[in-house]
Design a protein around this motif. Sequence first.
Motif, PDB file in Angstrom:
ATOM      1  N   VAL A   1      49.459 -63.106  -3.285  1.00 19.76           N
ATOM      2  CA  VAL A   1      49.890 -63.176  -4.678  1.00 19.76           C
ATOM      3  C   VAL A   1      50.275 -64.613  -5.017  1.00 19.76           C
ATOM      4  N   PRO A   2      50.292 -64.981  -6.300  1.00 24.12           N
ATOM      5  CA  PRO A   2      50.515 -66.380  -6.676  1.00 24.12           C
ATOM      6  C   PRO A   2      51.798 -67.004  -6.146  1.00 24.12           C
ATOM      7  N   GLU A   3      52.838 -66.187  -5.930  1.00 22.56           N
ATOM      8  CA  GLU A   3      54.087 -66.757  -5.447  1.00 22.56           C
ATOM      9  C   GLU A   3      53.928 -67.340  -4.052  1.00 22.56           C
ATOM     10  N   GLY A   4      52.979 -66.848  -3.312  1.00 24.35           N
ATOM     11  CA  GLY A   4      52.536 -67.536  -2.103  1.00 24.35           C
ATOM     12  C   GLY A   4      53.276 -67.258  -0.824  1.00 24.35           C
ATOM     13  N   THR A   5      54.385 -66.569  -0.871  1.00 23.48           N
ATOM     14  CA  THR A   5      55.124 -66.403   0.377  1.00 23.48           C
ATOM     15  C   THR A   5      55.040 -64.987   0.920  1.00 23.48           C
ATOM     16  N   ASP A   6      54.247 -64.176   0.302  1.00 25.00           N
ATOM     17  CA  ASP A   6      54.167 -62.764   0.690  1.00 25.00           C
ATOM     18  C   ASP A   6      52.954 -62.527   1.591  1.00 25.00           C
ATOM     19  N   THR A   7      52.682 -61.279   1.800  1.00 29.84           N
ATOM     20  CA  THR A   7      51.622 -60.843   2.693  1.00 29.84           C
ATOM     21  C   THR A   7      50.288 -61.473   2.323  1.00 29.84           C
ATOM     22  N   GLN A   8      49.513 -61.776   3.348  1.00 25.43           N
ATOM     23  CA  GLN A   8      48.134 -62.209   3.144  1.00 25.43           C
ATOM     24  C   GLN A   8      47.220 -61.035   3.444  1.00 25.43           C
ATOM     25  N   TYR A   9      46.144 -60.942   2.658  1.00 27.71           N
ATOM     26  CA  TYR A   9      45.166 -59.876   2.828  1.00 27.71           C
ATOM     27  C   TYR A   9      43.850 -60.517   3.233  1.00 27.71           C
ATOM     28  N   PHE A  10      43.329 -60.052   4.345  1.00 28.03           N
ATOM     29  CA  PHE A  10      42.187 -60.712   4.955  1.00 28.03           C
ATOM     30  C   PHE A  10      40.877 -59.997   4.676  1.00 28.03           C
ATOM     31  N   GLY A  11      39.822 -60.793   4.601  1.00 24.09           N
ATOM     32  CA  GLY A  11      38.485 -60.252   4.476  1.00 24.09           C
ATOM     33  C   GLY A  11      37.926 -59.879   5.840  1.00 24.09           C
ATOM     34  N   PRO A  12      36.682 -59.401   5.850  1.00 27.53           N
ATOM     35  CA  PRO A  12      36.076 -58.933   7.100  1.00 27.53           C
ATOM     36  C   PRO A  12      35.612 -60.057   8.008  1.00 27.53           C
ATOM     37  N   GLY A  13      35.503 -61.270   7.471  1.00 26.94           N
ATOM     38  CA  GLY A  13      35.127 -62.400   8.307  1.00 26.94           C
ATOM     39  C   GLY A  13      33.636 -62.655   8.389  1.00 26.94           C
ATOM     40  N   THR A  14      33.298 -63.887   8.775  1.00 30.17           N
ATOM     41  CA  THR A  14      31.914 -64.292   9.025  1.00 30.17           C
ATOM     42  C   THR A  14      31.844 -64.901  10.425  1.00 30.17           C
ATOM     43  N   ARG A  15      30.946 -64.367  11.225  1.00 25.51           N
ATOM     44  CA  ARG A  15      30.729 -64.913  12.572  1.00 25.51           C
ATOM     45  C   ARG A  15      29.643 -65.970  12.475  1.00 25.51           C
ATOM     46  N   LEU A  16      30.001 -67.230  12.697  1.00 29.87           N
ATOM     47  CA  LEU A  16      29.050 -68.340  12.615  1.00 29.87           C
ATOM     48  C   LEU A  16      28.742 -68.856  14.014  1.00 29.87           C
ATOM     49  N   THR A  17      27.464 -68.913  14.326  1.00 35.84           N
ATOM     50  CA  THR A  17      27.015 -69.498  15.584  1.00 35.84           C
ATOM     51  C   THR A  17      26.114 -70.671  15.264  1.00 35.84           C
TER      52      THR A  17
ATOM     53  N   CYS B   1      33.546 -66.212  -0.469  1.00 39.67           N
ATOM     54  CA  CYS B   1      34.627 -65.231  -0.468  1.00 39.67           C
ATOM     55  C   CYS B   1      34.973 -64.904  -1.914  1.00 39.67           C
ATOM     56  N   THR B   2      35.042 -63.628  -2.226  1.00 40.71           N
ATOM     57  CA  THR B   2      35.457 -63.244  -3.574  1.00 40.71           C
ATOM     58  C   THR B   2      36.522 -62.160  -3.486  1.00 40.71           C
ATOM     59  N   VAL B   3      37.419 -62.192  -4.437  1.00 46.32           N
ATOM     60  CA  VAL B   3      38.514 -61.234  -4.505  1.00 46.32           C
ATOM     61  C   VAL B   3      38.400 -60.469  -5.815  1.00 46.32           C
ATOM     62  N   GLU B   4      38.636 -59.181  -5.763  1.00 49.98           N
ATOM     63  CA  GLU B   4      38.609 -58.349  -6.955  1.00 49.98           C
ATOM     64  C   GLU B   4      39.957 -57.671  -7.146  1.00 49.98           C
ATOM     65  N   GLY B   5      40.305 -57.430  -8.401  1.00 50.79           N
ATOM     66  CA  GLY B   5      41.488 -56.629  -8.701  1.00 50.79           C
ATOM     67  C   GLY B   5      42.789 -57.382  -8.783  1.00 50.79           C
ATOM     68  N   THR B   6      42.725 -58.707  -8.826  1.00 45.53           N
ATOM     69  CA  THR B   6      43.935 -59.508  -8.971  1.00 45.53           C
ATOM     70  C   THR B   6      43.571 -60.796  -9.693  1.00 45.53           C
ATOM     71  N   SER B   7      44.566 -61.428 -10.280  1.00 49.55           N
ATOM     72  CA  SER B   7      44.318 -62.669 -10.999  1.00 49.55           C
ATOM     73  C   SER B   7      45.099 -63.811 -10.376  1.00 49.55           C
ATOM     74  N   ASN B   8      44.495 -64.988 -10.417  1.00 51.34           N
ATOM     75  CA  ASN B   8      45.135 -66.213  -9.941  1.00 51.34           C
ATOM     76  C   ASN B   8      45.701 -66.067  -8.531  1.00 51.34           C
ATOM     77  N   PRO B   9      44.922 -65.526  -7.612  1.00 56.30           N
ATOM     78  CA  PRO B   9      45.456 -65.397  -6.249  1.00 56.30           C
ATOM     79  C   PRO B   9      45.502 -66.745  -5.552  1.00 56.30           C
ATOM     80  N   ASN B  10      46.345 -66.858  -4.550  1.00 58.03           N
ATOM     81  CA  ASN B  10      46.224 -67.960  -3.603  1.00 58.03           C
ATOM     82  C   ASN B  10      45.115 -67.570  -2.629  1.00 58.03           C
ATOM     83  N   LEU B  11      44.291 -68.533  -2.278  1.00 63.44           N
ATOM     84  CA  LEU B  11      43.154 -68.248  -1.400  1.00 63.44           C
ATOM     85  C   LEU B  11      43.197 -69.156  -0.177  1.00 63.44           C
ATOM     86  N   TYR B  12      42.724 -68.627   0.925  1.00 63.48           N
ATOM     87  CA  TYR B  12      42.836 -69.331   2.194  1.00 63.48           C
ATOM     88  C   TYR B  12      41.540 -69.192   2.984  1.00 63.48           C
TER      89      TYR B  12
END
Lengths: 114, 113
Positions: B95-111, B23-34
């Motif tokens: 965002v680093p503060e951690g309590t705001d909106t989460q932005y999700f990726g498209p996902g990976t389907r693992l079988t 997973c990679t994020v572009e356009g922001t610094s020091n994000p919280n990642l999940y």
Amino acid sequence: AQSVSQHNHHVILSEAASLELGCNYSYGGTVNLFWYVQYPGQHLQLLLKYFSGDPLVKGIKGFEAEFIKSKFSFNLRKPSVQWSDTAEYFCAVNGASGTYKYIFGTGTRLKVLA
Amino acid sequence: SQTIHQWPATLVQPVGSPLSLECTVEGTSNPNLYWYRQAAGRGLQLLFYSIGIDQISSEVPQNLSASRPQDRQFILSSKKLLLSDSGFYLCAWSVPEGTDTQYFGPGTRLTVL
């Protein structure tokens, strides 16, 4: 234990019907509340959120939700649904005091019949 | 603007094989990642979150591990996959503060077969 309950797992409505999806949470302390939506084939995205202030919050596409603190609820509503509202809806909560842990509900699949 | 990428989009692996989802994020610094796993009827289960490089918290004891080798890169791994690891894996950032909106990726389907 911290948890989020969404009681309706599957909902089927006709277009123009009113919608209310239930969400109840168990979480100590002050909370932030969210509704996320996942349209078919799309990313999960934010529908609306509540942090503080007016307990009735409005989101995108005519959705709104009301935070009732005494009932630990954050129900999602829309007066008149459209076929394009067919999606899966998730309620989520996290602590307002800086915790990074989000708790999501199990989701509600909404199907709107044209 | 910020974007989040996940790959691969789909993956079929035999039991006992290793796993690496990126997973990679572009356009922001020091994000919280999940990392989340989404299973039918069970919603989104938080697996790991990270507030910085080498700062990773595990929420659920299991067969998986996570690493954050760079600020905007988050990797989910397993040494030996189990059948129960099958599912839809979502990466998200906030965002680093951690309590705001989460932005999700498209996902990976693992079988896992």
